[in-house]
Scaffold this motif. Structure first.
Motif, PDB file in Angstrom:
ATOM      1  N   ASP A 198      42.596  45.223  39.848  1.00 50.33           N
ATOM      2  CA  ASP A 198      43.973  44.763  39.773  1.00 50.33           C
ATOM      3  C   ASP A 198      44.024  43.330  40.314  1.00 50.33           C
ATOM      4  N   LEU A 199      44.190  42.368  39.393  1.00 51.19           N
ATOM      5  CA  LEU A 199      44.068  40.974  39.806  1.00 51.19           C
ATOM      6  C   LEU A 199      45.207  40.523  40.706  1.00 51.19           C
ATOM      7  N   SER A 200      46.375  41.156  40.596  1.00 48.50           N
ATOM      8  CA  SER A 200      47.462  40.737  41.476  1.00 48.50           C
ATOM      9  C   SER A 200      47.167  41.157  42.919  1.00 48.50           C
ATOM     10  N   VAL A 201      46.546  42.340  43.077  1.00 52.02           N
ATOM     11  CA  VAL A 201      46.136  42.771  44.419  1.00 52.02           C
ATOM     12  C   VAL A 201      45.118  41.784  44.970  1.00 52.02           C
ATOM     13  N   ILE A 202      44.141  41.426  44.129  1.00 52.42           N
ATOM     14  CA  ILE A 202      43.089  40.512  44.548  1.00 52.42           C
ATOM     15  C   ILE A 202      43.679  39.164  44.979  1.00 52.42           C
ATOM     16  N   SER A 203      44.590  38.625  44.147  1.00 52.34           N
ATOM     17  CA  SER A 203      45.084  37.283  44.476  1.00 52.34           C
ATOM     18  C   SER A 203      45.996  37.323  45.695  1.00 52.34           C
ATOM     19  N   HIS A 204      46.607  38.489  45.959  1.00 57.66           N
ATOM     20  CA  HIS A 204      47.459  38.621  47.144  1.00 57.66           C
ATOM     21  C   HIS A 204      46.615  38.641  48.429  1.00 57.66           C
ATOM     22  N   PHE A 217      27.113  38.500  39.160  1.00 60.92           N
ATOM     23  CA  PHE A 217      28.334  37.724  39.351  1.00 60.92           C
ATOM     24  C   PHE A 217      28.332  36.578  38.357  1.00 60.92           C
ATOM     25  N   VAL A 218      29.402  36.468  37.572  1.00 56.75           N
ATOM     26  CA  VAL A 218      29.448  35.403  36.572  1.00 56.75           C
ATOM     27  C   VAL A 218      30.341  34.249  37.005  1.00 56.75           C
ATOM     28  N   ASP A 219      31.150  34.468  38.023  1.00 57.35           N
ATOM     29  CA  ASP A 219      32.088  33.407  38.402  1.00 57.35           C
ATOM     30  C   ASP A 219      32.480  33.570  39.863  1.00 57.35           C
ATOM     31  N   GLU A 220      32.817  32.454  40.504  1.00 57.47           N
ATOM     32  CA  GLU A 220      33.343  32.510  41.860  1.00 57.47           C
ATOM     33  C   GLU A 220      34.596  31.667  41.913  1.00 57.47           C
ATOM     34  N   LEU A 221      35.688  32.264  42.393  1.00 56.52           N
ATOM     35  CA  LEU A 221      36.960  31.562  42.399  1.00 56.52           C
ATOM     36  C   LEU A 221      37.496  31.468  43.808  1.00 56.52           C
ATOM     37  N   SER A 222      38.027  30.297  44.155  1.00 61.11           N
ATOM     38  CA  SER A 222      38.647  30.152  45.465  1.00 61.11           C
ATOM     39  C   SER A 222      40.100  30.573  45.356  1.00 61.11           C
ATOM     40  N   ARG A 223      40.797  30.619  46.503  1.00 62.37           N
ATOM     41  CA  ARG A 223      42.216  30.979  46.512  1.00 62.37           C
ATOM     42  C   ARG A 223      43.022  29.995  45.646  1.00 62.37           C
ATOM     43  N   GLN A 224      42.650  28.715  45.733  1.00 59.33           N
ATOM     44  CA  GLN A 224      43.347  27.704  44.931  1.00 59.33           C
ATOM     45  C   GLN A 224      43.143  27.940  43.442  1.00 59.33           C
ATOM     46  N   ASP A 225      41.894  28.255  43.090  1.00 60.79           N
ATOM     47  CA  ASP A 225      41.608  28.527  41.687  1.00 60.79           C
ATOM     48  C   ASP A 225      42.497  29.644  41.163  1.00 60.79           C
ATOM     49  N   LEU A 226      42.653  30.695  42.005  1.00 60.14           N
ATOM     50  CA  LEU A 226      43.458  31.837  41.598  1.00 60.14           C
ATOM     51  C   LEU A 226      44.900  31.424  41.366  1.00 60.14           C
ATOM     52  N   GLN A 227      45.430  30.591  42.310  1.00 61.02           N
ATOM     53  CA  GLN A 227      46.833  30.215  42.202  1.00 61.02           C
ATOM     54  C   GLN A 227      47.078  29.305  41.007  1.00 61.02           C
ATOM     55  N   GLY A 229      45.103  29.140  38.393  1.00 60.04           N
ATOM     56  CA  GLY A 229      44.609  29.751  37.156  1.00 60.04           C
ATOM     57  C   GLY A 229      43.368  29.075  36.605  1.00 60.04           C
ATOM     58  N   VAL A 230      42.582  28.451  37.477  1.00 60.66           N
ATOM     59  CA  VAL A 230      41.358  27.800  37.030  1.00 60.66           C
ATOM     60  C   VAL A 230      40.241  28.844  36.964  1.00 60.66           C
ATOM     61  N   THR A 231      39.494  28.862  35.878  1.00 61.72           N
ATOM     62  CA  THR A 231      38.322  29.734  35.793  1.00 61.72           C
ATOM     63  C   THR A 231      37.143  28.905  35.318  1.00 61.72           C
ATOM     64  N   HIS A 232      35.931  29.395  35.662  1.00 60.80           N
ATOM     65  CA  HIS A 232      34.737  28.625  35.316  1.00 60.80           C
ATOM     66  C   HIS A 232      33.857  29.310  34.284  1.00 60.80           C
ATOM     67  N   ALA A 233      34.197  30.533  33.904  1.00 60.73           N
ATOM     68  CA  ALA A 233      33.348  31.228  32.941  1.00 60.73           C
ATOM     69  C   ALA A 233      34.227  31.889  31.901  1.00 60.73           C
ATOM     70  N   SER A 234      33.690  32.075  30.716  1.00 59.17           N
ATOM     71  CA  SER A 234      34.511  32.619  29.634  1.00 59.17           C
ATOM     72  C   SER A 234      34.942  34.046  29.948  1.00 59.17           C
ATOM     73  N   TYR A 235      34.053  34.805  30.630  1.00 61.01           N
ATOM     74  CA  TYR A 235      34.398  36.201  30.912  1.00 61.01           C
ATOM     75  C   TYR A 235      35.588  36.295  31.860  1.00 61.01           C
ATOM     76  N   SER A 236      35.585  35.453  32.897  1.00 64.93           N
ATOM     77  CA  SER A 236      36.699  35.541  33.837  1.00 64.93           C
ATOM     78  C   SER A 236      37.991  35.063  33.177  1.00 64.93           C
ATOM     79  N   ARG A 237      37.862  34.119  32.248  1.00 64.02           N
ATOM     80  CA  ARG A 237      39.067  33.674  31.536  1.00 64.02           C
ATOM     81  C   ARG A 237      39.651  34.844  30.735  1.00 64.02           C
ATOM     82  N   GLU A 238      38.768  35.550  30.028  1.00 62.96           N
ATOM     83  CA  GLU A 238      39.214  36.732  29.271  1.00 62.96           C
ATOM     84  C   GLU A 238      39.901  37.740  30.176  1.00 62.96           C
ATOM     85  N   LEU A 239      39.248  37.991  31.313  1.00 58.98           N
ATOM     86  CA  LEU A 239      39.755  38.986  32.261  1.00 58.98           C
ATOM     87  C   LEU A 239      41.152  38.604  32.734  1.00 58.98           C
TER      88      LEU A 239
END
Lengths: 245, 300
Positions: A198-204, A217-227, A229-239
Motif C-alpha cells: 500500500d503505497l499511501s501507507v509507505i509514503s506516510h 531491489f530495482v529502485d530506491e526512493l527518498s521521502r522527497q522522491d515520494l512526495q 513523484g520522482v521514480t528512477h526505474a520503469s517498474y516503480s513508475r508502473e507501480l
C-alpha cells in the motif's frame, strides 16, 4: 542499525529450486524507517522473515547494531528485533488472554512473571488495562493489532519489523495504527522496516523506500522522491501509476 | 486516557477456579440450546450416578443365586427378570454400569494423553521424528482392533484389567493422527512464529501453544470413541476374554443369555438395551461436544 549484505534465499532442492531473494544488500540507520514495496511474491516478506530469524534458508550476512546474527538466534539477538504480523486474527493465540499474550514474551525470556508490565504495555498502545482479562476474539481487529504491537514492544527491541501491519484493517483503523506506530517510533527511537504494497501507507511512514521485483531491489526512493513523484526505474513508475489512479 | 491509569492494581491472571467456573457456565449455557445433546449428557450423568450408588440402587445382590427363581420374566419383583441362576438381571445391570464406566474412563485416561503427546510431537517437530512416530502409528492402525485386543487378552490372560490394556493399545492411533493433523495446521500459525521470535523454547511452544489447540478435538474424538470402547469391551466380554464370571459385565451377560434367547428373551435383551442406550448416549454427547468445542462444525 541494520546491515544486510548479499542476502540470498533459495527454497527447494537443486532441480526444483526457487530463488526468492537474489543477493540484496541494504542498511538502515537508527531511528530510520525503511519501506519495502513490491507486488505479491516478489520476496519482500521473505526478506523480513529472514531478518526476524524465522527463515532458515538464507545465505549472506545480517547484522544488528554492528553485531552479525546467525540463522539460529540467541535470546539476546531475539531481543534486538521483534515483528508485527499482517493478520491480527492469526498472530494472537486464540486461547490465551490478552494479559497472558503480553506476559508470555517476558516469561519465555526467563525474565520473571511478566504480569506486572501488562497494564503499562496496554496503556502505551492506548488500550484500557482491564482488557488484560479478555480473549482475542472479544477484541476488534484494530485493538488486536494494538495488542500485537504492545507484545512486540514489551521486550523493548530497538528494531521493529512490520509485515503489512495495516493491510488486514479497515481504512479508518489503519490511520490509528499507523499513528500509534509513529508515536512509538518517536518515543523509543525505534528503527522500522515496513513491508507493504500500500503505497499511501509507505509514503506516510517511511524515510526511504526500496522497490522490489523478482527478488532484487530495482529502485530506491527518498521521502522527497515520494512526495514529488520522482521514480528512477520503469517498474516503480508502473507501480506508482497503478496505485495513484 | 486519564481514567485508564487507575485500574492498574487489578491486573492479575485470573485464578484457576474462576476460570474453570467461567468456562463451565459458558458451556452449560450453550448446551441448553441443544436439547438432544442435553439428553445424551443427562443419560451419561445418570449412568455415572448409578455406577457410584450401585449398592444402594440394586434391589438384590448381583451374585446371589436363587435357583428356584431361575429365568423369571420381568415383573415387579424382578424388574428385568432373572437369569438361569435366578440372579436379578436389573441388579446385575446396575452393578455392570460400574464395570462399563470404569472400562471407558480407564481407556480414555490412558489413550487421550498418549495419543495427544505422540500426535503433537510428530506434527510439531516433523521430519524424521514425524516419520518414525507416524509409521509406528500406521502399524498399530493396520491391525483390526478387536482381533489385536483378542490376541492381547488371550496372551495376558482374560480379565477386566487386560481388556482395558488391550483396548487401550488399539485405541490411541486415531487420536494421535488427529492431534498430528491439528498440530500441522497450528505450528504454521503466526502466533507460533511470534512465540519463536520472543524466545519461547520448543517445549513451551509445544505444551502451551500447540497442545491447547488440539485438546478440544481430541476430547470430542475420545467421547465419540467411548461408544466404540463400550462395544469392544462388550465383545471381549461376550467372547469370554473380558471381565470374568460372576462379575456382571454386560457383554458376558448377553453371551450367557444367548443360550436361552428364543424362550427367555429378556436374559439377552436387557443387557443389550443397556449397551445400546449407553453407546448411543456417548455418541450423542460426542456430537454435541463437537458442536460446542469446534467452531468449524457449527450448525448453520
Amino acid at each position: 542499525m541494520i546491515k544486510v549484505e548479499n542476502l540470498d534465499v533459495v527454497y527447494g532442492s537443486k532441480d526444483k529450486s526457487n530463488h526468492v531473494v537474489r543477493g540484496v544488500s541494504f542498511a538502515v540507520s537508527r531511528g530510520e524507517t525503511l519501506g519495502i514495496v513490491g507486488e505479491s511474491g516478489c520476496g519482500k516478506s521473505t526478506v523480513l522473515r529472514s531478518l526476524a530469524g524465522l527463515e532458515g534458508a538464507w545465505t549472506g550476512s545480517i547484522s544488528f547494531d554492528g553485531k552479525p546474527v546467525g540463522k539460529v538466534r540467541t535470546r539476546d539477538e531475539l531481543k534486538l528485533a521483534q515483528m508485527v504480523f499482517q493478520d491480527p486474527y492469526g498472530s494472537l493465540h486464540p486461547r490465551h488472554r490478552i494479559g497472558t499474550a503480553l506476559a508470555e514474551p517476558i516469561r519465555s525470556m526467563g525474565a520473571g512473571d511478566g504480569w506486572t508490565r501488562v497494564a503499562e504495555a496496554l496503556q502505551q498502545v492506548g488500550l484500557p488495562a482491564h482488557f488484560a482479562s479478555r480473549f482475542p476474539h472479544e477484541l476488534s481487529g484494530g485493538q488486536r493489532q494494538r495488542v500485537a504491537i504492545a507484545r512486540a514492544l514489551i521486550l523493548s527491541p530497538p528494531i521493529l519489523l512490520l509485515d503489512e501491519p495495516t493491510s488486514a484493517l479497515d481504512v479508518s483503523i489503519q490511520a490509528e495504527v499507523l499513528n500509534l506506530l509513529a508515536d512509538q517510533r518517536e518515543e523509543r527511537n525505534l528503527t522500522f522496516i515496513l513491508v507493504s504494497h500500500d503505497l499511501s501507507v509507505i509514503s506516510h511512514m517511511c524515510d526511504r523506500v526500496l522497490v522490489m521485483q523478482n527478488g532484487v531491489f530495482v529502485d530506491e526512493l527518498s521521502r522527497q522522491d515520494l512526495q514529488t513523484g520522482v521514480t528512477h526505474a520503469s517498474y516503480s513508475r508502473e507501480l506508482f501509476e497503478a496505485s495513484f489512479l | 486516557m486519564s481514567n485508564i491509569v487507575h485500574d492498574d492494581a487489578i491486573i492479575r491472571p485470573p485464578a484457576i477456579g474462576a476460570r474453570i467456573w467461567n468456562s463451565t457456565t459458558r458451556i452449560l449455557h450453550k448446551l441448553a440450546d441443544e436439547p438432544l445433546g442435553m439428553i445424551g449428557f443427562i443419560i451419561l450423568a445418570i449412568l455415572v450416578l448409578v455406577a457410584i450408588f450401585a449398592p444402594l440402587i440394586a434391589p438384590y445382590d448381583p451374585a446371589a443365586q436363587t435357583l428356584s427363581d431361575a429365568l423369571q420374566p420381568p415383573s415387579l419383583a424382578h424388574l428385568a427378570g432373572t437369569d438361569e441362576f435366578g440372579r436379578d438381571i436389573f441388579s446385575r445391570l446396575v452393578h455392570g454400569t460400574r464395570i462399563t464406566i470404569q472400562t471407558v474412563l480407564s481407556v480414555s485416561v490412558i489413550v487421550g494423553p498418549i495419543g495427544l503427546v505422540i500426535g503433537v510431537v510428530a506434527g510439531f517437530f516433523g521430519g524424521r521424528t514425524d516419520a518414525i512416530l507416524m509409521r509406528a502409528t500406521d502399524i498399530v492402525l493396520s491391525f483390526p482392533s478387536l482381533i489385536l485386543a483378542l490376541a492381547f487378552a488371550a496372551a495376558l490372560g482374560a480379565g477386566l484389567g487386560t481388556a482395558i490394556v488391550a483396548i487401550s493399545l488399539t485405541a490411541w492411533p486415531p487420536i494421535a493422527r488427529l492431534a498430528r493433523a491439528e498440530a500441522l495446521v497450528v505450528r504454521n500459525a503466526d502466533y507460533v512464529a511470534a512465540a519463536r521470535l520472543y524466545g519461547a523454547s520448543p517445549l513451551r511452544i509445544l505444551f502451551l501453544y500447540i497442545a491447547p489447540m488440539c485438546i478440544p478435538s481430541v476430547i470430542v474424538r475420545l467421547t465419540l470413541n467411548m461408544a466404540g470402547i463400550i462395544l469392544t469391551a462388550a465383545s471381549l466380554g461376550f467372547l469370554g476374554l473380558g471381565a470374568q464370571p460372576p462379575l456382571p459385565e454386560w457383554g458376558a451377560m448377553i453371551s450367557s443369555g444367548r443360550k436361552f434367547m428364543l424362550d427367555y428373551w429378556w436374559v439377552a435383551v436387557m443387557p443389550g438395551l443397556a449397551i445400546l442406550l449407553t453407546s448411543l448416549a456417548f455418541n450423542i454427547a460426542g456430537d454435541t461436544l463437537r458442536d460446542l468445542l469446534d467452531p468449524r462444525h457449527a450448525r448453520s
